[in-house]
Write a protein that holds these residues in place. Structure first.
Motif, PDB file in Angstrom:
ATOM      1  N   LEU A  35       0.934  -1.477  -0.306  1.00 12.88           N
ATOM      2  CA  LEU A  35       0.328  -0.087   0.005  1.00 12.88           C
ATOM      3  C   LEU A  35       0.702   1.299  -0.030  1.00 12.88           C
ATOM      4  N   THR A  36       0.350   2.415  -0.924  1.00 17.01           N
ATOM      5  CA  THR A  36       0.615   3.587  -0.339  1.00 17.01           C
ATOM      6  C   THR A  36       0.027   4.683  -0.024  1.00 17.01           C
ATOM      7  N   PHE A  37       0.481   6.186   0.248  1.00 12.28           N
ATOM      8  CA  PHE A  37      -0.045   7.094   0.664  1.00 12.28           C
ATOM      9  C   PHE A  37      -1.665   7.227  -0.093  1.00 12.28           C
ATOM     10  N   GLY A  38      -1.512   7.044  -1.609  1.00 13.53           N
ATOM     11  CA  GLY A  38      -2.851   7.017  -2.263  1.00 13.53           C
ATOM     12  C   GLY A  38      -3.573   5.934  -2.080  1.00 13.53           C
ATOM     13  N   GLU A  39      -3.940   5.230  -1.172  1.00  8.97           N
ATOM     14  CA  GLU A  39      -4.312   4.005  -1.592  1.00  8.97           C
ATOM     15  C   GLU A  39      -6.410   4.245  -1.219  1.00  8.97           C
ATOM     16  N   ALA A  40      -6.615   3.785  -1.674  1.00 13.30           N
ATOM     17  CA  ALA A  40      -8.298   4.438  -1.915  1.00 13.30           C
ATOM     18  C   ALA A  40      -8.822   4.255  -0.219  1.00 13.30           C
ATOM     19  N   CYS A  41      -8.721   3.182   0.333  1.00 13.78           N
ATOM     20  CA  CYS A  41      -8.956   2.365   1.630  1.00 13.78           C
ATOM     21  C   CYS A  41      -8.640   3.902   2.797  1.00 13.78           C
ATOM     22  N   CYS A  42      -7.303   4.193   2.480  1.00 20.30           N
ATOM     23  CA  CYS A  42      -6.202   4.831   3.184  1.00 20.30           C
ATOM     24  C   CYS A  42      -6.765   6.652   3.207  1.00 20.30           C
ATOM     25  N   LEU A  43      -7.059   6.845   1.598  1.00 20.95           N
ATOM     26  CA  LEU A  43      -7.563   8.431   1.321  1.00 20.95           C
ATOM     27  C   LEU A  43      -8.525   8.704   2.147  1.00 20.95           C
ATOM     28  N   SER A  44      -9.248   8.136   1.552  1.00 25.37           N
ATOM     29  CA  SER A  44     -10.845   8.487   2.658  1.00 25.37           C
ATOM     30  C   SER A  44     -10.442   8.119   4.072  1.00 25.37           C
ATOM     31  N   GLY A  45      -9.737   8.061   4.809  1.00 27.73           N
ATOM     32  CA  GLY A  45      -9.758   8.295   5.508  1.00 27.73           C
ATOM     33  C   GLY A  45     -10.225   7.637   7.450  1.00 27.73           C
TER      34      GLY A  45
END
Length: 289
Positions: free
Chosen positions: A116-126
Motif C-alpha cells: 500500500l501507498t499513501f494514495g490507497e483508496a481505503c486509506c485516502l478516505s480517512g
C-alpha cells in the motif's frame, strides 16, 4: 585544639525538607519537571515507574521489563480481555496542503511494489490506517529509511488535507529531513521560545501561608535563589524546545509540523478492546451555527 578539631569535623545538619513538605503537590511538580529536562516522561510514567524497570532511550524514559512476573496476566488479557500499551513516544509529523501536491511528492519516497501507498483508496478516505516503507527520494529499492504508519484526516469539502505520519523516534530525523527536501520546506524566521515559568496568584498565596505558619522554606537552587516550579516541558525527546517545529514551503504551499508528544497514542489488544472503547469514549453532539 582537639575541641576545635571536633567542631570543624562536625557534620552540618541536613537542610532537606521533611517528607511531608517534599510530597506537596507544588514541590512534586517542580521536582518532576527538573527530572524531565534530559529524558521526557510519558503521561503514564508514574504508573510504569512503580511496576517496571525504566530505561532511558531516544530521549524518553520508558518501561523496559516488569518488576513482577506478569507474563501470564498479560497473555490472559490479550487473549480474553484487553491489554493497553502506551505508544506516545512514537513521533508524529503532520503534513497540511493540497491533496494532489501531497500525493505527487510522497510518491518519491515509497513504491507500489512494497504494498500500500499513501494514495490507497481505503486509506485516502480517512477510515483506515495504513503502513508503508519509506526510502530516500527516488532511491528505491536502496536506502530504506524504515516503516511508518499514516492516517488521513477525512475530507471536509476543502482542497487542503491533513496527513499524520507516525514513526519510531530513531527514524524521525531522517524522515523529517527527507520530507523537508521533497517538499522544499524552509525553516521559518521566528522560532518558538517557551514563556518563562510563572505561578498563579493562588499558588503564591499558598506559598506565603506556608512560610508564615511553619518553618518551611521555598526550594532554593545552587545560586541560592528562589526557584519557582516550572510548567510542563515543551517538546519531546527528539526535539529541543527552542528549535522550530513548523516548516513551510513557498513553492508547494505544504506545511510540515512536528506533533510529537502533542498527540497521545495507545494500543489496545484483545477481544474486548472494542467494548472498552465504546464504554470509555462518548460521541459528542454536533452543533451547527
Amino acid at each position: 585544639k582537639q575541641a576545635e578539631k571536633a567542631i570543624h569535623q562536625k557534620k552540618e545538619q541536613s537542610k532537606t525538607k521533611c517528607r511531608k513538605a517534599r510530597r506537596r503537590h507544588i514541590n512534586l511538580v517542580a521536582e518532576f519537571n527538573r527530572r524531565q529536562r534530559k529524558n521526557i516522561w510519558l503521561e503514564t510514567h508514574i504508573w510504569h515507574a512503580k511496576r517496571f524497570h525504566m530505561v532511558k532511550k531516544w530521549g524518553y524514559c520508558l518501561g523496559n521489563s516488569p518488576t513482577e512476573k506478569c507474563y501470564r496476566a498479560c497473555y490472559r488479557a490479550m487473549t480474553k480481555h484487553c491489554l493497553l500499551q502506551d505508544l506516545s513516544y512514537y513521533c508524529c509529523l503532520e503534513l497540511t496542503g493540497k491533496e494532489n501536491e501531497l500525493l505527487k511528492q510522497l510518491t518519491q519516497i515509497c513504491s507500489i511494489d512494497t504494498g500500500l501507498t499513501f494514495g490507497e483508496a481505503c486509506c485516502l478516505s480517512g477510515r483506515f490506517e495504513g503502513s508503508v516503507n519509506l526510502y530516500r527520494a527516488d532511491r528505491y529499492p536502496e536506502d530504506m529509511l524504515g516503516p511508518v504508519t499514516f492516517i488521513w484526516k477525512p475530507r471536509d469539502g476543502s482542497e487542503n488535507r491533513q496527513l499524520w505520519i507516525w514513526m519510531h523516534p530513531a527514524l524521525k530525523q531522517d524522515v523529517l529531513g527527507e520530507l523537508k527536501a521533497i517538499f522544499q520546506c524552509s525553516e521559518p524566521e521566528e522560532t518558538y521560545i517557551p514563556e518563562p515559568a510563572t505561578t498563579s496568584v493562588q499558588e503564591e498565596k499558598q506559598m506565603d501561608v506556608v512560610l508564615s505558619v511553619g518553618k518551611k522554606r521555598k526550594k532554593e537552587d545552587k545560586e541560592r535563589e528562589k526557584a519557582v516550579p516550572v510548567k510542563k516541558i515543551i517538546g519531546d525527546g527528539t526535539r529541543d524546545p527552542f528549535q522550530s517545529y513548523t516548516w513551510i514551503s513557498q513553492t508547494t504551499g505544504v506545511v510540515i509540523s512536528d506533533r510529537s508528544m502533542e498527540i497521545l497514542r495507545y494500543r489496545l489488544i484483545g477481544p474486548l478492546s472494542h467494548s472498552v472503547l465504546t464504554e470509555t469514549l462518548k460521541a459528542a453532539s454536533l452543533q451547527t451555527v
